[in-house]
Structure formats: C-alpha cells, structure tokens
Write a protein that holds these residues in place. Structure first.
Motif, PDB file in Angstrom:
ATOM      1  N   CYS A   4       0.848  -1.196   0.000  1.00 62.40           N
ATOM      2  CA  CYS A   4       0.000   0.000   0.000  1.00 62.40           C
ATOM      3  C   CYS A   4       0.886   1.251   0.000  1.00 62.40           C
ATOM      4  O   CYS A   4       1.790   1.378   0.829  1.00 62.40           O
ATOM      5  CB  CYS A   4      -0.905  -0.019   1.224  1.00 62.40           C
ATOM      6  SG  CYS A   4      -1.813   1.510   1.456  1.00 62.40           S
ATOM      7  N   CYS A   7       0.132   3.248   3.552  1.00 56.33           N
ATOM      8  CA  CYS A   7       0.475   2.761   4.894  1.00 56.33           C
ATOM      9  C   CYS A   7       1.550   1.680   4.876  1.00 56.33           C
ATOM     10  O   CYS A   7       2.045   1.293   5.932  1.00 56.33           O
ATOM     11  CB  CYS A   7      -0.766   2.260   5.630  1.00 56.33           C
ATOM     12  SG  CYS A   7      -1.361   0.649   5.072  1.00 56.33           S
ATOM     13  N   CYS A  27      -4.623   0.238   0.166  1.00 57.84           N
ATOM     14  CA  CYS A  27      -5.314  -0.902   0.779  1.00 57.84           C
ATOM     15  C   CYS A  27      -6.713  -0.534   1.270  1.00 57.84           C
ATOM     16  O   CYS A  27      -7.104   0.631   1.266  1.00 57.84           O
ATOM     17  CB  CYS A  27      -4.471  -1.454   1.925  1.00 57.84           C
ATOM     18  SG  CYS A  27      -4.559  -0.470   3.437  1.00 57.84           S
ATOM     19  N   CYS A  30      -6.928   2.156   3.942  1.00 61.33           N
ATOM     20  CA  CYS A  30      -6.596   3.532   3.565  1.00 61.33           C
ATOM     21  C   CYS A  30      -7.638   4.101   2.601  1.00 61.33           C
ATOM     22  O   CYS A  30      -7.338   4.999   1.811  1.00 61.33           O
ATOM     23  CB  CYS A  30      -5.197   3.597   2.958  1.00 61.33           C
ATOM     24  SG  CYS A  30      -3.923   3.139   4.143  1.00 61.33           S
ATOM     25  N   ARG A  46      -5.199   7.432  11.856  1.00 65.73           N
ATOM     26  CA  ARG A  46      -5.460   6.003  11.970  1.00 65.73           C
ATOM     27  C   ARG A  46      -4.225   5.253  12.484  1.00 65.73           C
ATOM     28  O   ARG A  46      -4.311   4.421  13.391  1.00 65.73           O
ATOM     29  CB  ARG A  46      -5.885   5.423  10.604  1.00 65.73           C
ATOM     30  CG  ARG A  46      -6.103   3.908  10.636  1.00 65.73           C
ATOM     31  CD  ARG A  46      -6.612   3.360   9.322  1.00 65.73           C
ATOM     32  NE  ARG A  46      -5.574   3.160   8.325  1.00 65.73           N
ATOM     33  CZ  ARG A  46      -4.776   2.084   8.275  1.00 65.73           C
ATOM     34  NH1 ARG A  46      -4.892   1.141   9.181  1.00 65.73           N
ATOM     35  NH2 ARG A  46      -3.864   1.966   7.333  1.00 65.73           N
TER      36      ARG A  46
HETATM   37 ZN   LIG Z   1      -2.948   1.185   3.453  1.00 67.31          ZN
END
Ligand SMILES: [Zn+2]
Lengths: 85, 184
Positions: A4, A7, A27, A30, A46
């Motif tokens: 991703c 993240c 992902c 996200c 997050r």
């Molecule tokens: Zn992600």
C-alpha cells in the motif's frame, strides 16, 4: 507483491486492496467510504491510534514514529516536500 | 537477468551480511568490521565496497532479522500460532537479537527505526491473532507488552536461566503455555 502506497501494508489478495480491486495502489484500510484514498491527516490519525492501541505507546512518541514511517511511503512524498520547503 | 558479475556481487554481499551476523552474535556491536573481514576471508576493502560505513552493515543485519519476524507473524493463523512463529524466529537469531535490544545505543538511528517499525507491525499481527480467540478483557497494548516483557526478560537474563545454549529453545514452549494460560 504490492505494498500500500499510503500505509505500507503488503497486499496479497484482492480483498486486501481498496474496493477489492488489485489495480489500485492503496489498501482497504486507507480507503474512504466513497472509495478514494484517505488524506494525509486521516492516515496519520489512523496509524497513531493503531500504535497507541497495539503497543500502548505515549501519543507523542506514536506521532513521531508514524511520521518517520510515512516519510518513506510513496503516497506522502509531495506532502513532505511541501512541508520541508 | 542479472549477469555473472552482478550475481557474484550480490552473493558476496549476502555472505558478508551472513558472516557479520555470526560475528556480532558472538562479539559486541562495537567490534570493528575488520573482524568481519577476517571471519569472511575477504579484504577490508571488500566490506567497504558493499557497506561504505559500519552503520550500513548494521542496518542490513537488523533488516535481515526484522524481515522474517514480520513475515512469520503475518502468516500466523491463531494466537498460539503467532506465539510459536514469533519464538521460532527469535530463537533462530537469538544471540544477535539480544544484542540489538541490549546494545541499542550502538545502533545507528536508521537501524533503530527498522526495529521500531518491525515491532509496530508485529504488534498489529499480534492483535490480529488475538481477534481469533477469546481472552481476558485487557487492553491489547498491555497484552502485547506482557508477552514482549516475558520474552525479553528471559533473553536479557539468559545466563540465569540457560547458562549454556539457547534460552528460547529451552523455555520457549513454557513461555507460550504460560502466557496462554495467563490471558485466557
Ligand atoms: Zn494502506
């Protein structure tokens, strides 16, 4: 294997991707409800909460650690270039 | 496809990291890279050709340990499986991992960052494994830190528990069993 861009999570199967679509670069975590990739602030929020929850870290420490890892991710390069200018 | 020269280069690099991991498992992290060159039977220049500074070599070693830690715990299908995978990788790199945690100040910032990032990912995998089972109502962070504390206490005081041989090979199963019973 794709990771991703927002993240860093490895995405192994279609269900790991946003909207279950392996053509996307981010992902499922996200993703906003409308399917677009989350913003810098949403992602930061997050990940900091995740670190506080899973490791019990001090929030300021978690913020610094998330910052260090987000700096290395493709999705936030422009953000940091802007910030460091 | 990589040519012969590139292949040889990456083989030499892998060999240097491999030997360095053995050397630093036995000797403390302030040991010079000259000891690595001698043990690997290469010139000191060869080490520098692949790792311009000792910090670069330390970062590569930390990555070599952290990658399997992250991968093995990611594949875990249950909490007992997570605990076993975690212990298995730590047992494999026990002496070196002990140095990483006990001599943290000898590591460059970039290597510490790799350790911190791996720890964060392992903690997320722990939580995913936790979700597959029913445990006492305790904050996930504290559960993870309790497990981590147990393992690290044995690692850091291994001379009291296993003066010869691997402390995790000897107590790993006991630690897993005890932790499972404590939290269920
Ligand atoms: Zn992600």
């Amino acid at each position: 294997m794709k990771k991703c861009i927002a993240c860093g999570m490895p995405m192994r199967q279609a269900s790991d991707f946003a909207q279950g679509n392996p053509d996307l670069d981010y992902c499922k975590y996200c993703t906003r409800p409308d399917g677009r990739m989350c913003s810098f602030e949403e992602n930061q929020h997050r990940l900091v909460n995740l670190m506080v929850k899973t490791q019990g870290l001090d929030r300021a420490v978690a913020v610094a650690q998330v910052d260090a890892s987000m700096r290395q991710l493709p999705a936030w390069q422009a953000h940091y270039q802007e910030e460091d200018r | 496809m990589p040519n012969q020269r590139q292949l040889q280069k990456s083989q030499t690099r892998a060999k240097v990291v491999d030997v360095a991991m053995q050397v630093y498992a036995e000797q403390n992290l302030s040991t010079s890279t000259l000891a690595v060159a001698k043990a690997a039977h290469v010139s000191h220049g060869t080490i520098f050709a692949h790792f311009p500074t000792k910090d670069d070599l330390l970062i590569a070693m930390v990555q070599q340990v952290c990658t399997p830690l992250v991968t093995a715990t990611d594949a875990a299908t249950s909490l007992p499986d997570f605990l076993q995978q975690h212990i298995a990788v730590l047992t494999k790199y026990e002496a070196l991992y002990r140095r990483f945690i006990s001599e943290q100040d000898a590591l460059p910032a970039a290597a510490k960052q790799v350790l911190v990032a791996a720890q964060a990912t392992v903690a997320v995998h722990f939580q995913a494994a936790l979700a597959t089972t029913s445990v006492k109502s305790i904050a996930p962070g504290l559960l993870f830190n309790t497990w981590q504390g147990l393992v690290q206490y044995y690692l850091l005081n291994s001379e009291q528990f296993a003066p010869t041989g691997s402390v995790l090979a000897r107590y790993g199963d006991t630690l897993i069993d005890t932790f499972e019973r404590l939290i269920s």
